[in-house]
Every structure is written in C-alpha cells, then in structure tokens.
Scaffold this active site. Sequence first.
Site, PDB file in Angstrom:
ATOM      1  N   HIS A 119       0.847  -1.188   0.000  1.00 30.79           N
ATOM      2  CA  HIS A 119       0.000   0.000   0.000  1.00 30.79           C
ATOM      3  C   HIS A 119       0.883   1.238   0.000  1.00 30.79           C
ATOM      4  O   HIS A 119       1.954   1.250   0.611  1.00 30.79           O
ATOM      5  CB  HIS A 119      -0.909   0.002   1.236  1.00 30.79           C
ATOM      6  CG  HIS A 119      -2.036   0.984   1.166  1.00 30.79           C
ATOM      7  ND1 HIS A 119      -1.881   2.313   1.477  1.00 30.79           N
ATOM      8  CD2 HIS A 119      -3.343   0.834   0.796  1.00 30.79           C
ATOM      9  CE1 HIS A 119      -3.043   2.937   1.323  1.00 30.79           C
ATOM     10  NE2 HIS A 119      -3.939   2.068   0.909  1.00 30.79           N
ATOM     11  N   ASP A 146      -7.823  -4.052  -0.504  1.00 24.47           N
ATOM     12  CA  ASP A 146      -8.369  -4.179  -1.855  1.00 24.47           C
ATOM     13  C   ASP A 146      -8.354  -5.632  -2.335  1.00 24.47           C
ATOM     14  O   ASP A 146      -9.250  -6.058  -3.063  1.00 24.47           O
ATOM     15  CB  ASP A 146      -7.567  -3.302  -2.828  1.00 24.47           C
ATOM     16  CG  ASP A 146      -7.659  -1.833  -2.474  1.00 24.47           C
ATOM     17  OD1 ASP A 146      -8.786  -1.341  -2.312  1.00 24.47           O
ATOM     18  OD2 ASP A 146      -6.615  -1.181  -2.342  1.00 24.47           O
TER      19      ASP A 146
END
Length: 431
Positions: free
Chosen positions: A308, A366
């Site tokens: 991330h 995600d």
Amino acid sequence: MAESTKSAKLTIDGNEYDLPIYSPTAGPDVIDIQKLYGQAGVFTYDPGFTSTASCDSTITFIDGGKGELLHRGYPIDQLAGQSHYLEVCYLMLYGELPSAKQLETFESTITNHTMLHEQMVNFFRGFRRDAHPMATMVGVVGAMSAFYHDSTDISDPKQREIASHRLIAKMPTIAAWAYKYSIGQPFVYPRNDLDYASNFIHMCFAVPAENYEVNPIFSRAMDRIFTLHADHEQNASTSTVRLASSSGANPFACIAAGIACLWGPAHGGANQACLEMLKEIGTPDRIPEYIARAKDKNDPFRLMGFGHRVYKNFDPRATVMKQSADEVLELLGVEDNPILATAKELEVAALADPYFAEKKLFPNVDFYSGIILEAMGFPTSMFTPIFAVARTVGWISQWAEQLSDPKHKIGRPRQLYLGETERDYVDIENR
C-alpha cells in the site's frame, strides 16, 4: 489551531524568515508557510501535495509506518470488529460514539431517508444502458440539489446536518439503482425493515418476481466493507470534496466531485485491478509463474492487492477484511470458481515467500474486498460505486468540518510556471 512552541528558520539571499512549527496530537510536526509568500515573495513546490498539510482535522489519523488507522481516536480493527457502519457514521459526524438512544434515533433517521424523489427515476432512464454505474452516480448525485432545496444552504447548520443524513441514506439506493439500470432489471425500492448493508444487497439482487433473503454472512461482510472504507484522511477524493466545498458549492455538488475523483483507477479502482489480475492468472497452477514475474525487476507485471502507498507495514483494514473473505468463501466454496480458488492460493503463496515478506508486500484491503464482492456476485463495474457508498460519510464529515472552521478559505494552489514569458501578438499573415 494548535499553538506554536518552536519555529524553523529559512534563509533566502541572506534574509532570515521565522516559520512557526505546530505539533499535532499525533503525527509529524507541521511548518506553517502561510505568510511565506507575503514575507519572502516565494512559493513552496510540492507536486501532489504529498508533503503539505492543507487543513487541520480531528476525524481520521493514519500512521503508515505502524500500520495504524484511527477514526476519532478509535482503531479501525476495533470499529470493524465490534461496531457497525451506521454507528461509525455517527462517530465520524458527531465526534463521539452514540448512546443506545442516540444510535436508535440516528438509524431511524437514516432508514427513513433512503427513498429517492420519484422524479429522479427519470435521470436514470436518461442514461444509455451501457453507462458505467459511476457515470450514473456522478450525474444523479449532482442532480440532488435540484430536488432537495431545503438542504443546500451551507450557512445553516441544520441544513448541513439534513444534507449529511440524506447523502448517507440515499447513496446505497443510487448505487443499487445504477446497477439495476445497467443490467436492465427493475428498480427495487428500499425496505425499512432491513439494516443498512442488507438493504443495499437486497436492492442490488432482489427482483419483483420472487422473494430474496439476504444472507447474514453477506450482510456482515458488506457492512465491514463499508466500515473499512469510511474514511482515509486527506486522500485525493476527500481533498477534491474539500476543494469544491471551499468555493461555497452545495453539498451534493461537492460529493459528486468526490465520486468523480474516486472513479480514477489510481484511487478507487484498486480492487477491480486486483480481480482483473486474478482473471489473468486464471488458475492456481499458474501462480508460481506470476510470483516469479512479480519478483523480476525487468518484468512490468506487479501483484495487485499487495502492499500500500500509505501503509509501509501491514494494512490494518486487511486483517478484518480477510476474516470476512474467509467466511464468504467458506459459505460459497471455491472449488467451482477458479478466480476465488486462485485468490486463496495466491494469498498463501505470497505470504510464504520471503521476497514479499522482506518488502512488506502483504495482502491489503483491496485484495480481500475484491474477492468478497466477486464471490457475492457483483461485477467489477460495481466495485468503485460500492467504495463511493462507503466513503460518503468520510466526505460529508470532512465537508462539514471544513465549513465549521473559521479559518477556511477558497482553495488556490500556486504553480511553478515554466511557460513562455511575455511576447507580442503577431498578425496571422506574418506567422
């Protein structure tokens, strides 16, 4: 604004300038450069504003190094594991967790605002059938100001509160109807006997011809998706909402601007990109090939859904989302779905590989949210609209906070101009 207890000295051409330094309750100190241009005649240069604080806020804090996400001081894993989305909405809007009575009143208010003005049906029918649901949402949300005139006066705190409630309540209906319209099915109206997440799922998948019962595991997974995506500090779409709001735009226009920004694949499309990667891999037996490609510096392939930009350790939202993913996959099974089977095997393979552990490329929110939504039957075109439903409370909380700030002013970034200097116009016959 916090009080300045120290300062930084900036020297330009032999002249010294004192810049106040503020210490936040959490996070790095901030140098105040508001008066720098007036005093020294220079701007700062920060493409993407990645080193610039554009506001002060009390809503959300992220520590990427620690893997920490707090809403009003509460860790996201506690909120997602012990609370539910509407309680988190109350927390973000009002700053404190509600009492039982406050929560009951708030939930009732949201439930009774879920229907759309009936004439808004015509807006959906004006779009082409193949319109992306996000395109529909941008248009419909922006058009809400034409129907709800009693909540567009941003100087009235009561109207701001009504607009906040309406947007949180109606966004699931708008997203569900955008989906229904795109697949040619009748709109399903909201039901007041269902909770927030169940109501959304029901509006997406029910049909008038038969009864549809929402599976509680699906409902809980969707509620967690909403909670885990509720806000994420001053990201691109939130900053867009704040910038639009700084001009005095009505709340519906501001949230439509946020939806438009979220639509970008670099922002709200990460879980869709993850699913597309899984489809490219195809079957579990091809995972070693793609693991090797991901480690090859000369290969452009990257594992989507791992690592991330903000979190340099683990994504604190991923642990809770993984639990929901496991519950959903256990309910449905993965044997007959190669995408879900591939996802499970890829997770195991990546976590066991020292290369990914050393680089801290752990599965993020995600990765798991895409798996859940795919398993529940949502097409990838609906992933970002669901993100928009979840993020609405963050946008509207940030919008309301900015309007309550006596220091807020219209946003006006400056530039490093590299174009032509002044030159004279040349008549066309002489060019």
